[in-house]
Design a protein around this motif. Structure first.
Motif, PDB file in Angstrom:
ATOM      1  N   ASP A  28      -6.892   1.762  -6.246  1.00  0.00           N
ATOM      2  CA  ASP A  28      -6.362   0.437  -5.915  1.00  0.00           C
ATOM      3  C   ASP A  28      -4.874   0.546  -5.587  1.00  0.00           C
ATOM      4  OD1 ASP A  28      -6.283  -2.244  -5.476  1.00  0.00           O
ATOM      5  OD2 ASP A  28      -6.590  -2.858  -7.563  1.00  0.00           O
TER       6      ASP A  28
ATOM      7  N   VAL B 286       0.751   5.364   0.632  1.00  0.00           N
ATOM      8  CA  VAL B 286      -0.079   6.397   1.253  1.00  0.00           C
ATOM      9  C   VAL B 286       0.488   7.765   0.899  1.00  0.00           C
ATOM     10  CG1 VAL B 286      -0.980   7.351   3.401  1.00  0.00           C
ATOM     11  CG2 VAL B 286      -0.692   4.869   3.159  1.00  0.00           C
TER      12      VAL B 286
ATOM     13  N   LEU C  66       0.843  -1.183   0.000  1.00  0.00           N
ATOM     14  CA  LEU C  66       0.000   0.000   0.000  1.00  0.00           C
ATOM     15  C   LEU C  66       0.884   1.240   0.000  1.00  0.00           C
ATOM     16  CD1 LEU C  66      -2.830   1.368   0.335  1.00  0.00           C
ATOM     17  CD2 LEU C  66      -2.403   1.316   2.815  1.00  0.00           C
TER      18      LEU C  66
ATOM     19  N   GLN D  56     -12.178   6.768   4.111  1.00  0.00           N
ATOM     20  CA  GLN D  56     -12.800   7.989   3.629  1.00  0.00           C
ATOM     21  C   GLN D  56     -14.192   8.177   4.235  1.00  0.00           C
ATOM     22  OE1 GLN D  56     -12.854   8.694  -0.601  1.00  0.00           O
ATOM     23  NE2 GLN D  56     -14.476  10.219  -0.437  1.00  0.00           N
TER      24      GLN D  56
ATOM     25  N   ALA E  42      -6.860   5.537   9.632  1.00  0.00           N
ATOM     26  CA  ALA E  42      -6.258   4.658   8.620  1.00  0.00           C
ATOM     27  C   ALA E  42      -5.544   3.487   9.270  1.00  0.00           C
ATOM     28  CB  ALA E  42      -5.297   5.454   7.742  1.00  0.00           C
TER      29      ALA E  42
ATOM     30  N   LEU F  62     -10.062   0.748   1.919  1.00  0.00           N
ATOM     31  CA  LEU F  62      -9.676   2.157   1.792  1.00  0.00           C
ATOM     32  C   LEU F  62     -10.903   3.060   1.824  1.00  0.00           C
ATOM     33  CD1 LEU F  62      -6.939   1.779  -0.983  1.00  0.00           C
ATOM     34  CD2 LEU F  62      -6.641   1.758   1.508  1.00  0.00           C
TER      35      LEU F  62
ATOM     36  N   ARG G 145     -12.781  11.515  -4.092  1.00  0.00           N
ATOM     37  CA  ARG G 145     -12.393  10.148  -3.735  1.00  0.00           C
ATOM     38  C   ARG G 145     -10.938  10.163  -3.282  1.00  0.00           C
ATOM     39  NH1 ARG G 145     -13.730   4.574  -6.962  1.00  0.00           N
ATOM     40  NH2 ARG G 145     -11.960   3.344  -6.267  1.00  0.00           N
ATOM     41  N   TRP G 146     -10.680   9.572  -2.120  1.00  0.00           N
ATOM     42  CA  TRP G 146      -9.367   9.651  -1.496  1.00  0.00           C
ATOM     43  C   TRP G 146      -8.512   8.399  -1.735  1.00  0.00           C
ATOM     44  CZ3 TRP G 146     -10.662  11.458   4.203  1.00  0.00           C
ATOM     45  CH2 TRP G 146     -11.422  12.636   4.150  1.00  0.00           C
ATOM     46  N   TYR G 147      -8.862   7.569  -2.631  1.00  0.00           N
ATOM     47  CA  TYR G 147      -8.140   6.304  -2.793  1.00  0.00           C
ATOM     48  C   TYR G 147      -8.288   5.776  -4.208  1.00  0.00           C
ATOM     49  CZ  TYR G 147     -12.848   4.409  -2.463  1.00  0.00           C
ATOM     50  OH  TYR G 147     -14.175   4.142  -2.686  1.00  0.00           O
TER      51      TYR G 147
ATOM     52  N   THR H 137      -9.873  -2.045  -2.097  1.00  0.00           N
ATOM     53  CA  THR H 137     -10.407  -0.683  -2.199  1.00  0.00           C
ATOM     54  C   THR H 137     -11.570  -0.487  -1.227  1.00  0.00           C
ATOM     55  OG1 THR H 137     -11.791  -1.365  -4.066  1.00  0.00           O
ATOM     56  CG2 THR H 137      -9.677  -0.325  -4.584  1.00  0.00           C
TER      57      THR H 137
ATOM     58  N   LEU I 110      -3.757   5.339  -0.966  1.00  0.00           N
ATOM     59  CA  LEU I 110      -4.663   6.112  -0.113  1.00  0.00           C
ATOM     60  C   LEU I 110      -4.105   7.510   0.055  1.00  0.00           C
ATOM     61  CD1 LEU I 110      -7.009   6.300   2.062  1.00  0.00           C
ATOM     62  CD2 LEU I 110      -5.269   5.568   3.727  1.00  0.00           C
TER      63      LEU I 110
END
Length: 415
Positions: free
Chosen positions: A291, A166, A164, A343, A321, A339, A287-289, A336, A294
């Motif tokens: 695949d 960030v 992941l 949000q 988070a 994630l 949208r904060w993410y 997703t 984040l």
């Protein structure tokens, strides 16, 4: 000559600000391999927010860090006051009315806070902090973000792959740009010019003290540092070129007018290059993410300095988070949907804070810059005068924010 390297980690956090360092610490305490990339050599950068809110102070206690945190240089933010048209001021908050010991907002140099978090995170075997390392692009594989490309200050280039990634890299997020995401922008009526003035020997102001002044169409804040005062001068948005064209003598006059206590030292503003412009933004992503990636903190929602709540909101993002992602990360299966939960949890607090900031813009800053004087909304004045208990509401909003987060069980320690 550059050297290409390929490395891997569990979670790659891009940006060593409050959100990035807190997330790195929490995930390391969950046993997750986490690497934080910070493009600078250290955290000693001027003109950053210094507020540490009651919810964050409580978080420090939950993490077993409260005693050490309280030894850092700091002062307490005074109650929120606002000017009235007749020249008087009204107190709109009463932090002392909140339950002790979390009944205040601390003013602490941000570099001290970040150094503190970095040192504590470094005691965890799964934590790595890489300074002088800037993200230059994303690694995309089969529609998923698989890590980043980077370059060090020495010129070495490479890749770090991660389960992941960030983005905690602020309002000018490289990762957000690479993803092609564009936040919704809200109107902001002012920009801020930051600069220093010397602090004379014998001046007894408490370190990290904050003081504000409104005069005519001018607004200024003063932060007390160890050997200087950090000044924020607010004026109408887009006025940078006009102010600079008027020259340094006129700017010195402005500062002496709004901050007369510093009139004896404005000559230390040598030229207009001593001013550092902050292009104030207020925005948020839909949208904060995506695949494998984040976005948190200012990368997801840039905040106005009005009310000083941006740092608190960013740290709360990090706590949420870490709480939600620790188990999926341990299973090496972050979706997703995971994630999206972050949000969803942090969306309403963000909207509430930004709505309050927009109200402050309309009612305080816009009238001030129009020469009409700054004043709080009439309903707030009425309630503050007639219902003393009302002051607890803005106190709690500022000190805790909407939906404050608690440390997850895996990160808690005893002092």
């Amino acid at each position: 000559m550059t050297t290409e390297r390929t490395e891997s980690t569990g979670v790659l956090v891009c940006g060593g600000g409050p959100a990035g360092m807190m997330l790195g610490l929490l995930l390391a305490r969950a046993g997750i391999n986490v690497t934080v990339l910070e493009k600078h050599a250290d955290f000693l950068r001027d003109f950053r927010g210094d507020t540490v809110h009651a919810s964050t102070i409580r978080l420090m206690d939950e993490l077993g860090l409260g005693e050490k945190f309280r030894r850092l240089p700091q002062s307490r933010l005074g109650d929120l006051e606002a000017p009235l048209p007749d020249g008087s001021r009204i107190r709109l908050s009463d932090f002392a009315s909140l339950p002790a010991p979390y009944n205040y907002v601390a003013m602490i140099p941000q570099w001290d806070l970040l150094d503190f978090l970095a040192a504590e995170a470094a005691t965890e075997p799964t934590f790595t902090l890489r300074k002088n390392t800037a993200v230059t692009g994303l690694i995309k594989e089969d529609g998923k973000i698989a890590g980043v490309r980077y370059r060090t200050r020495e010129g070495a280039a490479g890749e770090i792959r991660a389960q992941l990634t960030v983005a905690a890299d602020g309002r000018h997020s490289i990762i957000r740009k690479e993803l092609g995401l564009s936040p919704k922008q809200y109107s902001v009526p002012f920009d801020t010019w930051w600069f220093r003035l010397p602090r004379h020997a014998g001046e007894q102001d408490e370190i990290a003290r904050l003081a504000g002044e409104f005069k005519g169409d001018q607004i200024a804040l003063s932060f007390t540092r160890q050997d200087y005062y950090q000044i924020a001068y607010f004026t109408v948005k887009g006025a940078d070129a006009r102010l600079r064209a008027q020259g340094v003598e006129r700017f010195r006059e402005r500062i002496a007018d709004v901050l007369p206590q510093y009139a004896d030292r404005v000559d230390h503003i040598a030229d207009m290059d001593d001013l550092h412009l902050l292009d104030v933004q207020l925005n948020r992503l839909k949208r904060w993410y995506a695949d494998g990636v984040l976005l948190i903190g200012d990368a997801a929602h840039a905040m106005s300095p009005a009310g000083g709540m941006g740092i608190n909101l960013a740290i709360q993002d990090a706590v949420a988070a870490a709480t939600i992602l620790a188990e999926p990360l341990r299973r090496h299966h972050v979706t997703t949907a995971d994630l999206a939960k972050i949000q969803k949890r942090r969306w309403r607090p963000t909207v509430i804070v930004q709505t309050v900031q927009r109200m402050l813009h309309r009612t305080m800053f816009v009238p001030a810059f129009a020469g009409k004087g700054a004043r709080p909304p009439r309903p707030l004045v009425f309630l503050a005068r007639r219902l003393p208990a009302f002051k607890k509401f803005p106190s709690k909003l500022i000190a805790y924010g909407p939906r404050p987060e608690h440390a997850p069980d895996f990160a808690r320690r005893t002092a």
